[in-house]
Design a protein around this motif. Structure first.
Motif, PDB file in Angstrom:
ATOM      1  N   SER A  64       0.869  -1.241   0.173  1.00 59.09           N
ATOM      2  CA  SER A  64      -0.045   0.161  -0.064  1.00 59.09           C
ATOM      3  C   SER A  64       0.921   1.187  -0.095  1.00 59.09           C
ATOM      4  O   SER A  64       0.496   2.082  -0.691  1.00 59.09           O
ATOM      5  CB  SER A  64      -0.968  -0.230   1.189  1.00 59.09           C
ATOM      6  N   LYS A  65       1.992   1.305   0.937  1.00 60.75           N
ATOM      7  CA  LYS A  65       2.751   2.374   0.947  1.00 60.75           C
ATOM      8  C   LYS A  65       3.581   2.602  -0.564  1.00 60.75           C
ATOM      9  O   LYS A  65       3.733   3.611  -0.805  1.00 60.75           O
ATOM     10  CB  LYS A  65       3.866   2.076   1.915  1.00 60.75           C
ATOM     11  N   GLU A 106       1.300   4.061  -3.018  1.00 57.49           N
ATOM     12  CA  GLU A 106       0.974   5.532  -2.656  1.00 57.49           C
ATOM     13  C   GLU A 106       2.178   6.212  -3.207  1.00 57.49           C
ATOM     14  O   GLU A 106       1.950   7.612  -3.992  1.00 57.49           O
ATOM     15  CB  GLU A 106       1.027   5.911  -1.246  1.00 57.49           C
ATOM     16  N   GLN A 107       3.396   5.874  -3.100  1.00 58.68           N
ATOM     17  CA  GLN A 107       4.541   6.571  -3.573  1.00 58.68           C
ATOM     18  C   GLN A 107       4.656   6.554  -5.364  1.00 58.68           C
ATOM     19  O   GLN A 107       5.098   7.516  -5.806  1.00 58.68           O
ATOM     20  CB  GLN A 107       5.971   5.840  -3.425  1.00 58.68           C
ATOM     21  N   ARG A 157       1.904   6.635  -6.913  1.00 56.14           N
ATOM     22  CA  ARG A 157       0.389   7.146  -7.561  1.00 56.14           C
ATOM     23  C   ARG A 157       0.451   8.157  -8.769  1.00 56.14           C
ATOM     24  O   ARG A 157      -0.416   7.976  -9.573  1.00 56.14           O
ATOM     25  CB  ARG A 157      -0.328   7.658  -6.595  1.00 56.14           C
ATOM     26  N   GLU A 168      -0.127  -0.756  -8.232  1.00 57.22           N
ATOM     27  CA  GLU A 168      -1.280  -0.069  -8.197  1.00 57.22           C
ATOM     28  C   GLU A 168      -2.096  -0.283  -6.905  1.00 57.22           C
ATOM     29  O   GLU A 168      -2.339  -1.570  -7.068  1.00 57.22           O
ATOM     30  CB  GLU A 168      -2.075   0.296  -9.524  1.00 57.22           C
ATOM     31  N   GLU A 169      -2.870   0.231  -6.624  1.00 61.14           N
ATOM     32  CA  GLU A 169      -3.881  -0.029  -5.094  1.00 61.14           C
ATOM     33  C   GLU A 169      -5.176   0.742  -5.533  1.00 61.14           C
ATOM     34  O   GLU A 169      -5.205   1.748  -5.821  1.00 61.14           O
ATOM     35  CB  GLU A 169      -3.315   0.238  -3.773  1.00 61.14           C
ATOM     36  N   GLN A 220      -8.989   0.983  -3.798  1.00 60.46           N
ATOM     37  CA  GLN A 220      -9.741   0.991  -2.563  1.00 60.46           C
ATOM     38  C   GLN A 220     -11.311   1.182  -2.494  1.00 60.46           C
ATOM     39  O   GLN A 220     -11.631   2.364  -3.461  1.00 60.46           O
ATOM     40  CB  GLN A 220      -9.222   1.932  -1.440  1.00 60.46           C
ATOM     41  N   ASP A 230     -10.031   1.053   5.520  1.00 64.40           N
ATOM     42  CA  ASP A 230      -9.012   1.648   5.811  1.00 64.40           C
ATOM     43  C   ASP A 230      -8.029   0.794   6.837  1.00 64.40           C
ATOM     44  O   ASP A 230      -8.499  -0.012   7.719  1.00 64.40           O
ATOM     45  CB  ASP A 230      -9.419   2.920   6.534  1.00 64.40           C
TER      46      ASP A 230
END
Length: 579
Positions: free
Chosen positions: A245-246, A249-250, A252, A260-261, A263, A299
């Motif tokens: 996930s981290k 985000e970096q 994105r 890619e994530e 949600q 979350d």
């Protein structure tokens, strides 16, 4: 006559197959939102579909997997085929569940029994099957015509002779072979060791796994161009999932991210009736906002498992460029002003200490300073700098440290006690890390007042050390914490402390007070060793300090540059040299 019969039989068979195809779940399925369609269209090599319970992530994720296995493209929200992104069959696919019960009850059910989460109904105009839409009044009026959606991979595409089972009665399959040659292997994550052998094209992890450390090994087994899919609720104890996930985000903002994530939310799932959604949301809310956020939005709930949840940049940080909120406290403001006035470095009358965490892959160094107690009305420890050295030998590390230290007077050097006693760092047999680094420090002129070029040992009691760090973050009677951190020079420290977790997690309700294993925690170890030494303020005695060779060389060069022309020795050669 026989030819006519053959033709008729073939026509019947084709008609039957056509009718069966119209009932194929993979052809009936439609992504329920643009976000899920983006998940299907993504060409990233790692994809995470994260959501709460009942958000539709398993439905979408297994549809993606079935499309890859069968070679049948999925249909988008506009009714058109989406691009098929996977290699041509045959493929090798691994699908991993938490345990064998999960394989039988969830994975087999979606792929080979019934597609949960959606229903189907015949379209009035075409008479073909389509997804039932419970939010549309016309469909609700025909609720008695609704049928279950069959399995994503129909029996006619499977070589029924090639099944292998862990427990056939419980539908816990180990292998399924499709007629196109694709092999789907199922595994339980509770295996003692990570699955080895083979080179899968796709690895799909559904929900949680027993040992997150296995993920790195599984990824290393992927064939070139392979894909990792992870369909998950947010498990805060699962550091491998949180790391994905981290990383997502970096990346994105990248045009073509490798990971890619996506949600998705339970409350946005249109296939669940509104009354049922309201009931579940109310139930989750009664257990607190954290539970609601995890169950509905997917979350992560990590506050209760962070080692240092009270750390805050606003409270503990010092920004060299602008005044922070915590500088409303006069003592913090004076410390910040002293640092700014000295170019971000601690003034010469502050005590300064260096903490070393040596390693083969990463050597970390933390620099701490203690201002005069009387001057600032209390004890403060300021983390003012760091080094994060990758694959440096002891000599290379000492060289980098000497440049960072310069002419500063260091009060002490501290080292990780366990690492210091280790041997086998590529030098003579029996030489310890402590000895090797002490020699390297001596060669580069690195000396401290208390330990010379050697080191004192950081305390080895992890739980007590972490408790000491937490204590240093508390607000005291003077309105300020004991620990302060210069934000401009400590990016790795801030990265580590914001993600530093306890062992255990929310799912198992086992949260220990020790750090979780296999984290990036080099500077967190240094912080623990530093504060455990309880450094008291001692005014540095500059006469006891020995400048490093690099500093000496700089001073010599500087002196030459500043020497007046009249003081330089000049030799004249040629006419006029002598009278």
């Amino acid at each position: 006559m026989s030819i006519s019969n053959d033709i008729n039989e073939r026509i019947k068979a084709l008609s039957l197959e056509r009718a069966q195809r119209k009932r194929d779940a993979i052809r009936i399925y439609r992504p329920r939102s643009k976000k899920i369609e983006s998940f299907h269209r993504s060409v990233a090599s790692e994809k995470v579909l994260r959501g709460g319970a009942g958000s539709g992530k398993s439905c979408a994720g297994f549809a993606e997997l079935a499309s890859a296995a069968t070679g049948i493209p999925l249909i988008g929200m506009d009714g058109k085929e989406m691009p098929y992104k996977y290699p041509k069959a045959p493929l090798l696919i691994w699908v991993i569940g938490f345990g064998w019960d999960h394989v039988g009850e969830t994975i087999h059910r979606y792929l080979f029994t019934e597609m949960s989460g959606m229903k189907m109904i015949r379209d009035k105009e075409t008479n073909d099957y389509r997804i039932y839409k419970p939010w549309e009044p016309d469909d609700v009026a025909r609720a008695d015509e609704v049928e279950s959606v069959p399995q994503l991979i129909p029996p006619r595409l499977i070589d029924q002779s090639q099944w292998a089972w862990e427990n056939k009665g419980a539908k816990q399959f180990k292998r399924c072979v499709l007629k196109n040659g694709t092999v789907i292997r199922a595994f339980s994550s509770t295996s003692v060791a990570a699955k080895r052998g083979d080179e899968p094209n796709i690895i799909c992890i559904d929900e949680d796994i027993e040992n997150p450390d296995h993920v790195e090994e599984w990824q290393s087994r992927l064939r070139k161009g392979g894909i990792l899919l992870w369909l998950a609720q947010p498990y805060s104890h699962n550091h491998a999932l949180m790391m994905l996930s981290k990383r997502a985000e970096q990346e994105r903002e990248l045009e073509k991210p490798d990971i890619e994530e996506f949600q998705i939310r339970f409350s946005e799932n249109q296939f669940i009736e509104q009354k049922e959604k309201e009931k579940m949301l109310k139930l989750w809310s009664s257990h607190g906002e954290d539970v609601l956020a995890a169950r509905d939005k997917g979350d992560y709930v990590i506050g209760h498992i962070l080692m240092y949840p009270s750390f805050s940049k606003n409270l503990h940080g010092i920004d060299l460029q602008e005044r922070g909120q915590n500088e409303s406290n006069p003592y913090v403001r004076e410390i910040a002003q002293a640092l700014r006035a000295n170019g971000g470095q601690p003034p010469s009358n502050w005590r300064k200490d260096l903490v070393l965490d040596p390693g083969h892959a990463t050597t970390a160094v933390l620099f701490g300073a203690t201002p005069p107690d009387q001057e600032y009305k209390g004890r403060y420890h300021v983390i003012y700098d760091e080094l994060y050295l990758h694959r440096h030998s002891a000599d290379e590390a000492a060289k980098a440290i000497s440049k960072k230290v310069g002419a500063k007077v260091m009060q002490s050097f501290v080292i990780d006690q366990r690492a210091a006693r280790q041997t086998g760092w590529g030098r003579g047999a029996g030489e310890t890390t402590h000895h090797i680094y002490s020699e390297a420090f001596a060669r580069y002129g690195l000396r401290s007042i208390e330990t010379g070029s050697s080191f004192s040992f950081g305390a080895d009691n992890v739980e007590a050390g972490c408790a000491r760090v937490r204590e240093s973050m508390n607000i005291r009677g003077n309105g300020a914490p004991e620990l302060l951190v210069v934000l401009n020079t400590t990016p790795n420290f801030q990265m580590e402390i914001s993600d530093y977790k306890k062992s255990g997690g929310i799912k198992r309700q086992e949260v220990a007070e020790n750090p979780a294993p296999r984290q990036k925690d080099h500077l967190m170890d240094c912080l623990r060793y530093y504060l455990s030494t309880e450094p008291e303020y001692i005014e540095p005695d500059r006469s006891l300090a020995v400048p490093s060779p690099a500093w000496k060389e700089f001073q010599t060069w500087k002196k030459k540059r500043e020497t007046p022309e009249s003081e330089k020795t000049v030799m004249k050669i040629g006419p006029g040299a002598a009278s």
